[in-house]
Enzyme design. Structure first.
Site, PDB file in Angstrom:
ATOM      1  N   HIS A 280       0.840  -1.198   0.000  1.00 30.84           N
ATOM      2  CA  HIS A 280       0.000   0.000   0.000  1.00 30.84           C
ATOM      3  C   HIS A 280       0.875   1.248   0.000  1.00 30.84           C
ATOM      4  CE1 HIS A 280      -2.548  -3.161   1.735  1.00 30.84           C
ATOM      5  NE2 HIS A 280      -3.576  -2.480   1.260  1.00 30.84           N
TER       6      HIS A 280
ATOM      7  N   LYS B  82     -16.829  18.436 -23.920  1.00 33.63           N
ATOM      8  CA  LYS B  82     -17.624  18.261 -25.136  1.00 33.63           C
ATOM      9  C   LYS B  82     -17.105  19.078 -26.322  1.00 33.63           C
ATOM     10  CE  LYS B  82     -21.838  16.843 -22.794  1.00 33.63           C
ATOM     11  NZ  LYS B  82     -23.301  16.967 -22.699  1.00 33.63           N
TER      12      LYS B  82
ATOM     13  N   ASP C 169     -26.855  14.549 -27.692  1.00 31.37           N
ATOM     14  CA  ASP C 169     -27.559  15.577 -26.909  1.00 31.37           C
ATOM     15  C   ASP C 169     -28.517  16.362 -27.805  1.00 31.37           C
ATOM     16  OD1 ASP C 169     -26.344  15.098 -24.464  1.00 31.37           O
ATOM     17  OD2 ASP C 169     -24.744  16.565 -24.781  1.00 31.37           O
TER      18      ASP C 169
ATOM     19  N   LYS D  49      -1.622  -8.102  -3.953  1.00 33.74           N
ATOM     20  CA  LYS D  49      -2.469  -6.905  -3.977  1.00 33.74           C
ATOM     21  C   LYS D  49      -1.570  -5.674  -3.988  1.00 33.74           C
ATOM     22  CE  LYS D  49      -5.657  -4.183  -1.127  1.00 33.74           C
ATOM     23  NZ  LYS D  49      -6.209  -4.023   0.244  1.00 33.74           N
TER      24      LYS D  49
END
Length: 502
Positions: free
Chosen positions: A113, A284, A321, A138
Site C-alpha cells: 500500500h 464536449k 444531446d 495486492k
C-alpha cells in the site's frame, strides 16, 4: 469468475458480527474483516464462531491506512492465530509476509500500500510480493493521474500470481471494476455508506448492480464515460444493465479526466482498447480536435458527447444531446404527428442558461427550428461568443430573472447533486403561468428550479427524458442494436427512485 469482497470494520465485536451477517444477506461473496477497527483486543473465537461468508482477515497498520495503533508483535501474533483458526485469506504486508509462515488452508494475500503516490518502481514492488509465497498479490497506491492508474491496472496483465490492482482516489476508480478483466480474483467494496475505508472505493451495491462485476472477464469490451467530476454519473448503471440484458459482454466505467487531459487519456489507456465513450463536462468541445471523423451535427453544433473508437484507434464523434433535447422539448410542447408540420418551438422566446456543450447543442437546435433564442452565462463573453455563432442574442447574467420567455432551459450544473438546494433562477423568474421550464440536470430528477417553476404553474421537463433518449442513441452507436429503453429506465429508477411520470 471474479467476486466482490465487502470491507467491514466496527469498533465493537457485536457490531462487527452483525454487519458481517448483513453483508452476507446483501449478497457479498467475500468479506474483509478489518480487525484493526476494534477498540478492544480481538476475541477471534467469538468473531469467527459463525462464518457467514468466506473472509479476508486484515489488521491494517496506521502507515498503510489502517487503525491499528498497538504493538507490532501483538499484531503479528493475532495474524498467526487467525491462520491457525483457518480463515480463508489473510492479508500480509510485503515487509511482513516473510516473517509469517504458511499454515493449513489459509491463502496468503501479500499486499503493498502507498497512500501518497504511485511508486516509480511498480514492477519491483510486484517482484518483491511474488517472492513472499503469495496466493494473491495486492497492489494499492494513490493515483495522481490517469497515467498512474493505467500503470497500476496494467500490473495484472500476465502476472505470475493473481493480482488485485487498485489505483486509489477518484482518478483510479475505474480500476476497481476493470481489474477483473486482468485477472484479479476479487475487488474490494465498501458496505456501510458511512464507513469509507479508501479513497475511490465503491459500495458493494455499485460493483454488484451498476457494474455487474462478477460478469467481467478477459473478453469484456470496455466503454467509458469521461468528465470531471464524474462520480455522479448514472451512465454506468443504465448502459451496463442494457448491455447485459442483451447478452453483450461489455462494461462502461467512469473515467475522471481533468480539463486538458483528453489527449493523455487516449494515449495512456490505448492498451485497454476502449471501444467508445460518453463525454460530459468539461470535454464536449475540447474533444473535437482529437476526432478523426465526426457526424454533421458535431460539425454544425461544435460539441461532441459521444465517441466511437475502432480497432485502429480511429475516433468518430457524435452528438446525441442535440437530437435527444429537441425530441424531448418538442414532445412536451405538443409536436404534431405530421412530419411536414412546423416545430412547436417556432417563434417561441427561449432563454438558455449556460454556454457549455449542452447549451451549444440546444441553442443550435432551437435556432434551426425557428425559435428566438437568448443565451445568458456567468462568463458573459462566452454567452456573447456562442450567441454570435448560433445567430441569436445574448444578455447579461444578472438580468436573467427579468427576461420574459416562453421556454427556459437550464444547461448549467447549478442544482446538480450534491448541491440540490441551489437554483440558477430565483422564484421571481417564473413570471408566466404555462412557461415551459426544462432542466437538463437528471441527478436529481426534480431539481430546485423545477420545484419552484411547478409551484408557479409552469410546465416542467426534467433531464431524465433527455438523458434516456441520448443514452439510447449512444447504445445504438456502441452496439448497432436498438437500446432496451425500458431496461435503461428501470436502472435509472433504481438509482434515482421512482420517476416523476410513473
Amino acid at each position: 469468475m471474479a467476486v466482490i469482497c465487502a470491507t467491514i470494520g466496527r469498533g465493537r465485536h457485536s457490531s462487527l458480527i452483525e454487519e458481517w451477517k448483513a453483508a452476507a444477506t446483501a449478497g457479498a461473496d467475500l468479506v474483509e474483516l478489518r480487525i484493526d477497527c476494534l477498540r478492544r483486543e480481538p476475541d477471534l473465537k467469538r468473531i469467527l464462531k459463525d462464518r457467514f461468508t468466506p473472509l479476508v482477515f486484515t489488521i491494517r497498520r496506521g502507515a498503510d491506512g489502517g487503525m491499528w495503533r498497538g504493538d507490532e508483535e501483538k499484531r503479528r501474533a493475532i495474524l498467526r492465530e487467525a491462520i491457525a483458526l483457518g480463515v480463508d485469506y489473510v492479508d500480509l504486508e510485503d515487509d511482513v509476509a516473510g516473517e509469517i509462515r504458511r499454515f493449513g488452508k489459509t491463502k496468503r494475500i501479500v499486499s503493498h500500500h502507498n497512500l501518497k503516490k504511485t511508486p516509480d518502481d511498480l514492477d519491483e514492488v510486484v517482484a518483491r510480493c511474488n517472492e513472499k509465497d503469495p496466493d494473491v498479490v495486492k497492489v494499492a497506491a494513490m493515483a495522481g493521474s490517469i497515467a498512474d492508474a493505467s500503470r497500476i491496472l496494467k500490473l495484472g496483465q500476465g502476472s505470475k500470481f493473481p493480482t488485485i490492482t487498485i489505483a486509489m482516489g477518484e482518478l483510479g476508480r475505474f480500476t476497481r471494476a476493470l481489474n477483473a478483466k486482468y485477472g484479479a480474483p476479487f475487488s474490494y467494496a465498501g458496505f456501510n455508506p458511512e464507513r469509507v475505508f479508501a479513497a475511490g472505493m465503491p459500495l458493494l451495491s455499485e460493483l454488484k448492480k451498476d457494474y455487474l462485476y462478477d460478469q467481467i472477464d478477459a473478453d469484456t469490451e470496455v466503454y467509458g464515460v469521461i468528465g470531471d467530476p464524474i462520480g455522479h454519473s448514472l451512465s454506468p448503471a443504465i448502459h451496463n444493465a442494457a448491455f447485459r440484458s442483451l447478452g453483450l459482454n461489455k462494461v462502461l466505467v467512469p473515467f475522471q479526466v481533468p480539463k486538458g487531459g483528453l489527449e493523455g487519456f487516449f494515449r495512456d489507456l490505448a492498451w485497454i482498447g476502449i471501444k467508445g465513450c460518453s463525454v460530459t463536462i468539461p470535454h464536449k468541445e475540447d474533444l473535437i480536435p482529437l476526432l478523426q471523423h465526426k457526424e454533421n451535427a458535431v460539425e454544425r453544433v461544435g460539441s461532441c458527447n459521444t465517441v466511437a473508437i475502432d480497432a485502429e484507434g480511429v475516433r468518430t464523434g457524435y452528438n446525441t444531446d442535440y437530437r435527444a433535447a429537441m425530441d424531448s422539448l418538442e414532445a412536451v410542447m405538443g409536436r404534431s404527428d405530421d412530419p411536414d408540420a412546423p416545430s412547436p418551438v417556432i417563434d417561441k422566446q427561449v432563454l438558455i442558461l449556460g454556454a457549455g456543450g449542452v447549451a451549444r447543442s440546444i441553442a443550435f437546435g432551437l435556432a434551426r427550428r425557428g425559435a428566438a433564442v437568448t443565451i445568458v452565462n456567468r462568463h458573459e463573453e462566452r454567452a456573447a461568443q456562442l450567441a454570435e455563432e448560433v445567430g441569436c442574442r445574448s444578455a447579461n447574467w444578472g438580468a436573467r430573472a427579468t427576461i420574459l420567455a416562453d421556454v427556459i432551459v437550464n444547461c448549467t450544473p447549478v442544482g446538480m447533486h450534491p448541491n440540490v438546494d441551489d437554483t440558477p433562477l430565483p422564484p421571481a423568474a417564473f413570471q408566466r403561468s404555462g412557461t415551459v421550464v426544462f432542466d437538463t440536470i437528471y441527478h436529481p430528477e426534480n431539481t430546485m428550479m423545477l420545484k419552484l417553476a411547478r409551484e408557479r404553474g409552469c410546465t416542467t421537463l426534467t433531464g431524465v427524458d433527455m438523458f434516456l433518449r441520448q443514452a439510447a442513441l449512444q447504445f445504438k452507436i456502441y452496439t448497432g442494436q436498438d437500446a432496451p429503453v425500458e431496461v435503461m429506465r428501470a436502472a435509472l429508477k433504481r438509482k434515482l427512485g421512482p420517476l416523476k411520470d410513473e
